[in-house]
Design a protein around this motif. Structure first.
Motif, PDB file in Angstrom:
ATOM      1  N   ARG B 230      -9.132 -37.325 -23.832  1.00  0.00           N
ATOM      2  CA  ARG B 230      -8.824 -38.657 -23.289  1.00  0.00           C
ATOM      3  C   ARG B 230      -7.313 -38.827 -23.315  1.00  0.00           C
ATOM      4  N   GLY B 231      -6.770 -39.049 -22.167  1.00  0.00           N
ATOM      5  CA  GLY B 231      -5.311 -39.117 -22.071  1.00  0.00           C
ATOM      6  C   GLY B 231      -4.758 -40.375 -22.717  1.00  0.00           C
ATOM      7  N   GLY B 232      -3.603 -40.237 -23.357  1.00  0.00           N
ATOM      8  CA  GLY B 232      -2.918 -41.424 -23.846  1.00  0.00           C
ATOM      9  C   GLY B 232      -2.302 -42.179 -22.676  1.00  0.00           C
ATOM     10  N   MET B 233      -1.854 -41.416 -21.684  1.00  0.00           N
ATOM     11  CA  MET B 233      -1.257 -42.008 -20.482  1.00  0.00           C
ATOM     12  C   MET B 233      -1.683 -41.166 -19.290  1.00  0.00           C
ATOM     13  N   GLU B 234      -2.090 -41.805 -18.220  1.00  0.00           N
ATOM     14  CA  GLU B 234      -2.448 -41.027 -17.028  1.00  0.00           C
ATOM     15  C   GLU B 234      -1.216 -40.777 -16.174  1.00  0.00           C
ATOM     16  N   ILE B 235      -0.938 -39.509 -15.947  1.00  0.00           N
ATOM     17  CA  ILE B 235       0.120 -39.126 -14.995  1.00  0.00           C
ATOM     18  C   ILE B 235      -0.509 -38.078 -14.088  1.00  0.00           C
ATOM     19  N   PRO B 236      -0.956 -38.478 -12.902  1.00  0.00           N
ATOM     20  CA  PRO B 236      -1.669 -37.527 -12.046  1.00  0.00           C
ATOM     21  C   PRO B 236      -0.812 -36.302 -11.730  1.00  0.00           C
ATOM     22  N   LEU B 237      -1.396 -35.141 -11.995  1.00  0.00           N
ATOM     23  CA  LEU B 237      -0.712 -33.885 -11.675  1.00  0.00           C
ATOM     24  C   LEU B 237      -0.710 -33.675 -10.164  1.00  0.00           C
ATOM     25  N   LYS B 238      -1.829 -34.041  -9.553  1.00  0.00           N
ATOM     26  CA  LYS B 238      -1.934 -33.883  -8.099  1.00  0.00           C
ATOM     27  C   LYS B 238      -1.751 -35.241  -7.424  1.00  0.00           C
ATOM     28  N   VAL B 286      -0.131 -35.712 -24.300  1.00  0.00           N
ATOM     29  CA  VAL B 286      -0.923 -36.941 -24.205  1.00  0.00           C
ATOM     30  C   VAL B 286      -1.497 -37.150 -22.799  1.00  0.00           C
ATOM     31  N   VAL B 287      -1.305 -36.166 -21.923  1.00  0.00           N
ATOM     32  CA  VAL B 287      -1.705 -36.372 -20.521  1.00  0.00           C
ATOM     33  C   VAL B 287      -2.892 -35.484 -20.178  1.00  0.00           C
ATOM     34  N   ILE B 288      -3.890 -36.077 -19.580  1.00  0.00           N
ATOM     35  CA  ILE B 288      -5.053 -35.317 -19.116  1.00  0.00           C
ATOM     36  C   ILE B 288      -4.833 -35.042 -17.618  1.00  0.00           C
ATOM     37  N   PRO B 289      -5.029 -33.808 -17.162  1.00  0.00           N
ATOM     38  CA  PRO B 289      -4.787 -33.545 -15.731  1.00  0.00           C
ATOM     39  C   PRO B 289      -5.698 -34.392 -14.840  1.00  0.00           C
ATOM     40  N   SER B 290      -5.117 -34.944 -13.802  1.00  0.00           N
ATOM     41  CA  SER B 290      -5.941 -35.754 -12.893  1.00  0.00           C
ATOM     42  C   SER B 290      -5.341 -35.738 -11.485  1.00  0.00           C
ATOM     43  N   ASP B 291      -6.100 -36.288 -10.558  1.00  0.00           N
ATOM     44  CA  ASP B 291      -5.705 -36.311  -9.152  1.00  0.00           C
ATOM     45  C   ASP B 291      -5.734 -37.766  -8.683  1.00  0.00           C
ATOM     46  N   GLN B 292      -4.585 -38.257  -8.249  1.00  0.00           N
ATOM     47  CA  GLN B 292      -4.500 -39.662  -7.806  1.00  0.00           C
ATOM     48  C   GLN B 292      -5.461 -39.957  -6.647  1.00  0.00           C
ATOM     49  N   GLN B 293      -5.721 -38.939  -5.822  1.00  0.00           N
ATOM     50  CA  GLN B 293      -6.583 -39.178  -4.654  1.00  0.00           C
ATOM     51  C   GLN B 293      -7.868 -38.373  -4.719  1.00  0.00           C
ATOM     52  N   GLY B 294      -8.242 -37.963  -5.908  1.00  0.00           N
ATOM     53  CA  GLY B 294      -9.462 -37.163  -6.061  1.00  0.00           C
ATOM     54  C   GLY B 294     -10.711 -37.975  -5.733  1.00  0.00           C
TER      55      GLY B 294
END
Lengths: 309, 458
Positions: B230-238, B286-294
């Motif tokens: 669980r990310g402390g802060m979301e910073i989308p990788l994609k 603290v960042v979990i990989p994510s996609d802003q437009q996934g």
């Protein structure tokens, strides 16, 4: 009177078109709908794409003939080079496992084992599932933090990659999905091919002392060779045209690690409106696919000869 | 017997004849002055839509009146998310038709992922819509291609212009002309109150600056043997340019591009921002990989990150999944002296297509879409902000976090409007991914991205 005679003569004689077409006129008429559809929806667009590839057409504004400039700029475009490399890797590594596993599965499923139809359907099912629906499911499986796959890997103490977020694992992950999807189709085609091999050949081999593995290598594989070539070519073409899976799962990322030829064509044509450039990319793809199809004609024929001999 | 040669000759002749026929049958490429044919427009969605459902606080639709004269047709195309499609089809457009029986709206509501390519083809083919709902970034391309026309003349007839927030009318400006009205969707700082409580933080207070944000994120992250679950802060990788901009605006970066589309991100402010983000990613983990437009949504939306920059249109989904957990604050400022707490604001633009057959009718529809009732429906049904001063108080009282959303709108920044936006966005997205993956340093990455962006202008 004269008019009536003319009409009677016209009724008796075949019309000019009919005369020109000869006795096969009705045949031409019967194939006409398919032929017309083919020309309008396949041949004409292909021709148009060929023409556009020589222009700077950008959907709006002026355009000019630029000869082969689009083709030469493709080789200086690092996105396109990445796409070419990724597509080749995807096509090759999706094809080989799905072909070999498809044959092995088909060989196993020709035997009388319990739950035969269940297994056949299970393996074929991914092929009929919508790519988008499958892709969404795989997205959750590959989720780096809480995905099914990483949970299993974590439980047995193995490293848990970031899968679709890591340029080193993103393409392999997509290849796994591609193999999963193609496997069932290959298996079904191989099943049909295996059923066409006369039992007597295996019996004769057994009498000659051949073991099961030897029979598989020396009888099954050579005799399904035409099917293998067919699947090889179809798989290669499909691999080169992969798009929906990429579009939904990675959008070509991260950092272009999974972009493919058709993904680049889509972006350039429908997003950036570089229609001329996208057409050149399409023409190149068409040449690759045509080359492979010609190879199919050549080597597929060889496979047939082998079957006869 | 037909010989092979004769067959080939006849086949080719037939092909040629058919191709010629097809070519003659194809309508000529639309000239820029060709007016769109109403009959060519797609099947209207509005006319087949079910009866209107009353939107919150919407005025009662008047009873349908008979057209006093011949009915005029207005074509309306918009990119939509499913909630927007629903309320446009079921509520707003039927209501407009009831109020304006002389106008028939032919609506084509397309999901965002297909909107731009279809509307582009429609405009190029001469059947572009008369009223358009475009995405924020798409507007520049549409203006650049001369598919939109200024709405300054139409706005002159609006008596309540002063009621609009400045950004609603000014964001769609290009070269001194207004092309569209913005229905804004703001991206203030978001956090999960339940996760804050769990970590011992006050659920009503969010971090004020980047220093606090690092501390909060480290405490909020959940790890399983060094793997962030669980990310402390979301910073989308994609597709991470929006979150990057949200950070960078608070570090003094004016924007990612200027009004001409020239890059502004090859700057110390952007590099410092990237360095800070890399610290969160790699030093603090603290960042979990994510996609802003996934397609499966963002990490914050799925409860897989404790903090992030979420567009307000997604608040309803978060609230529905976990009621009462959504916290809204101002974006944390950087630790630099005098840095601000600027929020990124995007949204949907409503404007007029370049070819309008009946300007009065099209302008009426545009005005209706931007009326207080319609804008309230946009908020109530799909989470947009209400860019009307008269509705600010009502908006603030409607949800516990809306007062903070209003406050975030006081210091906001959208993208500039320029023709090469979509390509420029793709460039920065790809290079940001490379920076986040440490394939390039921020210095190299932004420099290359700036070079690629400048090539687009040329």
């Amino acid at each position: 009177m004269a008019i009536a005679a003319k009409r009677a003569r016209r009724g008796a004689e075949p019309g000019r078109l009919r005369r020109w077409l000869g006795p096969d006129a009705s045949g031409y008429l019967l194939i006409a709908p398919a032929y017309v559809t083919y020309v309008i929806f396949i041949l004409a667009p292909v021709f148009a794409v060929g023409v556009l590839s020589l222009t700077s057409y950008r959907l709006v504004g002026t355009w000019e003939w630029i000869g082969l400039d689009n083709f030469t700029s493709m080789w200086n475009d690092h996105n396109y080079i990445s796409a070419l490399k990724n597509t080749a890797v995807y096509a090759f590594f999706t094809l080989m496992p799905s072909l070999s596993l498809g044959l092995v599965l088909a060989a196993v499923l020709t035997r009388q084992i319990r739950g035969l139809s269940f297994f056949r359907q299970s393996y074929y099912l991914p092929n009929v599932v919508s790519t988008v629906a499958a892709a969404v499911t795989w997205l959750w499986i590959f989720d780096p933090g809480n995905g099914f796959l990483n949970r299993i890997l974590g439980a047995v103490g193995l490293p848990r990659p970031d899968w679709l977020y890591d340029p080193n694992t993103a393409l392999p992950a997509l290849i796994v999905v591609g193999v999963w999807k193609m496997l069932g189709y290959n298996m079904v085609i191989y099943l049909a091919a295996l059923q066409g091999i006369p039992r007597e050949i295996y019996e004769a081999a057994r009498v000659d002392g051949a073991k099961e593995r030897e029979a598989f290598w020396h009888i099954t594989i050579p005799l399904v060779q035409p099917t293998t070539f067919f699947l090889l070519i179809m798989g290669f073409i499909n691999g080169f045209q992969v798009f929906d899976q990429i579009y939904v799962m990675t959008s070509g990322g991260p950092a272009n690690a999974t972009t493919t030829l058709v993904h680049q064509i889509y972006l350039n044509a429908f997003f950036f409106h570089h229609l001329g450039y996208a057409s050149a990319e399409s023409v190149f793809l068409m040449i690759v696919v045509a080359f492979v199809t010609l190879a199919n004609f050549r080597y597929g024929q060889q496979g047939k000869l082998m079957e006869v001999s | 017997m037909l010989t092979r040669r004769a067959f080939l000759v006849r086949s080719l002749s037939l092909t040629g004849a058919v191709a010629l026929l097809a070519a003659c049958g194809t309508p000529p490429a639309a000239s820029p002055t060709a007016a769109p044919k109403a009959t060519d427009a797609p099947k209207p969605a509005a006319t087949t839509a079910p009866a209107a459902t009353a939107a919150p606080a919407a005025t009662q639709a008047p009873a349908a009146a008979k057209p006093s004269g011949p009915q005029v047709t207005v074509t309306f195309w918009s990119g939509v998310d499913p909630p927007v499609k629903k309320f446009l089809e079921e509520d707003l457009l039927p209501r407009f038709q009831k109020e304006n029986p002389d106008i028939k709206v032919e609506a084509t509501l397309l999901l965002w992922m297909e909107f731009f390519q279809k509307v582009s083809v429609a405009f190029t083919g001469g059947i572009g819509p008369e009223v358009v709902g475009s995405g924020y970034g798409q507007l520049g391309s549409m203006i650049g291609n001369k598919w939109m026309q200024p709405i300054d003349d139409a706005l002159k007839t609006w008596t309540d212009l002063a009621d609009f927030d400045g950004p609603a009318l000014d964001s769609g400006k290009k070269d001194g002309k207004r092309y569209a009205v913005l229905v804004p969707g703001v991206r203030p700082f978001n956090y999960r109150k339940d996760y804050y409580k769990e970590a011992g933080y006050d659920p009503e207070k969010s971090p004020k600056d980047w220093g606090e944000l690092r501390t909060y994120s480290k405490k909020l992250v959940k790890l399983d043997r060094d793997k962030v679950t669980r990310g402390g802060m979301e910073i989308p990788l994609k597709n991470g340019e929006q979150t990057f901009a949200s950070f960078a605006f608070c570090n003094g970066l004016k924007n990612l591009w200027d009004e001409a589309g020239m890059p502004l991100f090859d700057s110390p402010e952007a590099r410092e921002t990237a360095d800070y983000i890399l610290k969160l990613m790699y030093e603090d983990n603290v960042v979990i990989p994510s996609d802003q437009q996934g397609v499966t949504g963002t990490a914050f939306q799925n409860g897989l990150a404790a903090q992030g920059y979420l567009q307000s249109q997604l608040y309803a989904a978060v609230e529905k999944a976990s009621p009462g957990v959504l916290g809204v604050g101002l974006p944390p400022a950087s630790t630099k002296q005098g840095s601000k707490q600027t929020s990124l604001v995007l949204g949907t633009f409503y404007g007029l297509g370049s070819k309008v057959k009946n300007m009065d009718a099209a302008a009426k529809l545009l005005k209706f879409l931007c009326s207080p009732d319609s804008l309230w429906t946009h908020y109530a049904q799909a989470g947009f902000q209400v860019p009307r001063k008269s509705l600010k108080d009502r908006f603030a009282k409607d949800k516990p976090y809306n007062a903070m959303v209003n406050k975030s709108m006081e210091d906001m920044q959208g993208w500039p409007i320029f023709p090469t936006f979509l390509e420029a966005r793709q460039v920065i997205v790809t290079h940001l991914e490379a920076i986040y993956l440490k394939q390039r340093t921020p210095q190299e990455g932004f420099k290359l991205a700036a070079e690629d962006t400048k090539k687009l202008i040329k």
